[in-house]
Motif scaffolding. Structure first.
Motif, short mmCIF file in Angstrom:
data_model
loop_
_atom_site.label_atom_id
_atom_site.label_comp_id
_atom_site.label_asym_id
_atom_site.label_seq_id
_atom_site.Cartn_x
_atom_site.Cartn_y
_atom_site.Cartn_z
N LEU A 1 0.85 -1.19 0.00
CA LEU A 1 0.00 0.00 0.00
C LEU A 1 0.89 1.24 0.00
CD1 LEU A 1 -1.41 -2.25 2.09
CD2 LEU A 1 -3.15 -0.46 2.19
N ARG B 1 -3.40 4.28 -1.35
CA ARG B 1 -4.08 4.71 -0.12
C ARG B 1 -3.41 5.98 0.37
NH1 ARG B 1 -3.72 4.16 5.42
NH2 ARG B 1 -5.71 3.89 6.51
N PRO C 1 -6.79 -5.08 12.41
CA PRO C 1 -5.34 -5.10 12.48
C PRO C 1 -4.82 -6.27 13.31
CG PRO C 1 -6.21 -3.41 13.94
CD PRO C 1 -7.38 -3.97 13.19
N THR D 1 -0.90 -0.58 15.28
CA THR D 1 -0.22 0.18 14.24
C THR D 1 -0.52 1.65 14.38
OG1 THR D 1 0.01 0.52 11.86
CG2 THR D 1 -2.14 -0.22 12.62
N THR E 1 -0.11 3.55 11.67
CA THR E 1 -0.33 3.98 10.29
C THR E 1 -1.76 4.41 10.04
OG1 THR E 1 1.45 2.55 9.55
CG2 THR E 1 -0.13 3.24 7.88
N LYS E 2 -2.71 3.71 10.64
CA LYS E 2 -4.13 4.02 10.40
C LYS E 2 -4.68 4.76 11.59
CE LYS E 2 -8.41 1.46 9.46
NZ LYS E 2 -9.09 2.29 8.48
N VAL F 1 -8.08 3.35 13.62
CA VAL F 1 -7.96 1.90 13.67
C VAL F 1 -8.62 1.33 14.94
CG1 VAL F 1 -5.76 1.72 14.92
CG2 VAL F 1 -6.26 0.11 13.07
N ILE G 1 -3.39 -7.68 7.77
CA ILE G 1 -2.86 -6.31 7.78
C ILE G 1 -2.77 -5.77 9.20
CG2 ILE G 1 -5.18 -5.30 7.43
CD1 ILE G 1 -3.65 -3.18 5.62
N GLY G 2 -1.86 -4.82 9.38
CA GLY G 2 -1.78 -4.10 10.64
C GLY G 2 -0.56 -4.49 11.47
N GLY G 3 0.46 -3.65 11.44
CA GLY G 3 1.64 -3.87 12.27
C GLY G 3 2.53 -5.01 11.79
N ILE G 4 2.36 -5.42 10.54
CA ILE G 4 3.19 -6.52 10.03
C ILE G 4 4.54 -5.94 9.59
CG2 ILE G 4 3.38 -8.42 8.39
CD1 ILE G 4 0.33 -8.56 8.37
N ALA H 1 -0.32 -7.72 4.05
CA ALA H 1 -0.28 -6.32 3.63
C ALA H 1 0.62 -5.54 4.56
CB ALA H 1 -1.68 -5.72 3.64
N LEU H 2 1.48 -4.73 3.98
CA LEU H 2 2.39 -3.90 4.77
C LEU H 2 2.42 -2.49 4.20
CD1 LEU H 2 3.92 -6.87 4.11
CD2 LEU H 2 5.38 -6.01 5.95
N VAL H 3 2.38 -1.52 5.09
CA VAL H 3 2.50 -0.13 4.66
C VAL H 3 3.88 0.38 5.08
CG1 VAL H 3 1.48 2.16 4.60
CG2 VAL H 3 0.00 0.17 5.00
N SER H 4 4.01 0.74 6.38
CA SER H 4 5.21 1.46 6.81
C SER H 4 6.50 0.68 6.59
CB SER H 4 5.07 1.86 8.29
OG SER H 4 4.66 0.77 9.08
N1 TZP Z 1 -5.88 -1.25 7.88
C1 TZP Z 1 -5.77 -1.89 9.03
S1 TZP Z 1 -4.28 -1.61 9.77
C2 TZP Z 1 -3.79 -0.62 8.47
C3 TZP Z 1 -4.80 -0.52 7.54
C4 TZP Z 1 -4.76 0.26 6.32
C5 TZP Z 1 -2.46 0.06 8.42
C6 TZP Z 1 -1.32 -0.91 8.38
O1 TZP Z 1 -0.11 -0.22 8.29
P1 TZP Z 1 1.26 -0.82 8.81
O2 TZP Z 1 2.24 0.32 8.68
O3 TZP Z 1 1.64 -1.96 7.90
O4 TZP Z 1 1.05 -1.23 10.24
#
Ligand code: TZP
Ligand code: MG
Length: 211
Positions: A12, A41, A132, A136, A138-139, A142, A165-168, A185-188
């Motif tokens: 993301l 996103r 999550p 996290t 990031t959201k 949440v 997703i969430g804190g992975i 799923a990973l964001v940060s």
């Molecule tokens: N939905 C649930 S947690 C989240 C989203 C979009 C953010 C997850 O981000 P990160 O940085 O991977 O913890």
């Protein structure tokens, strides 16, 4: 059976976490690293700027053979011919999203409980977000972490494609996979990495070792 998200990592975008780089730059690096599902996103941008970026990302993802999903903005997803949209529990109902984007597109729905999982299936979501998993930052809006319990419920009871997703992070992704996650799923952890290709390769190796 995992069809829609037939890949190990779901990436993301989040420009605010991208260490001074633009979402286009970071997405380019993620695509070069072999990411096959990318969700746009961006919570703090204006619609015009988002459309402009999504036009570019649609071209880039198509060239890379990457599924392109737009978060929240069904109109932008339709305008750029994205592969799908991702919505949350408080966004438009899945049936109405389907009426807008049509039968051939992907609808992902964030879920946080067994009830929401069953409801997502009944409404015709193509995949669900499960989380999550961990806390996290990031959201912003949440809910409390669901831990592994809800993930295991989904894995044991339902065929619908899912993404955890969430804190992975690199240090826990193998454990998430050992608890049954097919796709993470990973964001940060990815957008914030100095070396995005290196991070994606290390994540892949961790996931492969846990499978
Ligand atoms: N939905 C649930 S947690 C989240 C989203 C979009 C953010 C997850 O981000 P990160 O940085 O991977 O913890
Ligand atoms: Mg939303």
């Amino acid at each position: 059976m995992q069809r829609v998200l037939d890949t190990d990592i779901y990436a993301l975008t989040d420009e605010g976490l991208s260490a001074g780089r633009t979402t286009i730059e970071v997405s380019d690096a993620m695509l070069k690293a072999g990411i096959k599902v990318l969700q746009y996103r961006e919570k703090d941008k204006k619609a015009g700027a988002m459309l402009e970026e999504c036009v570019a990302l649609r071209r880039m993802t198509r060239e890379a053979g990457c599924t392109f999903i737009v978060n929240d903005h069904i109109d932008i997803a339709m305008l750029v011919d994205a592969d799908g949209v991702h919505v949350g529990q408080e966004d438009l109902p899945v049936e109405e999203v389907r009426r807008l984007i049509g039968p051939g597109k992907i609808i992902g729905l964030s879920t946080h409980s067994p009830e929401q999982c069953r409801d997502a299936i009944a409404r015709g979501a193509d995949y669900i977000g499960v989380g999550p998993i961990f806390a996290t930052k990031t959201k912003k809006d949440v809910c409390a972490p669901v831990g592994y319990e809800y993930l295991e419920y989904v894995v044991k009871n339902h065929d619908i494609p899912h993404v955890a997703i969430g804190g992975i992070k690199l240090h826990n992704v193998a454990d998430v996979v050992r608890h049954g996650a097919r796709c993470c799923a990973l964001v940060s952890e990815i957008v914030g990495a100095d070396d995005i290709a290196g991070m994606v390769a290390r994540l892949r190796a961790e996931i492969a070792s846990a499978r």
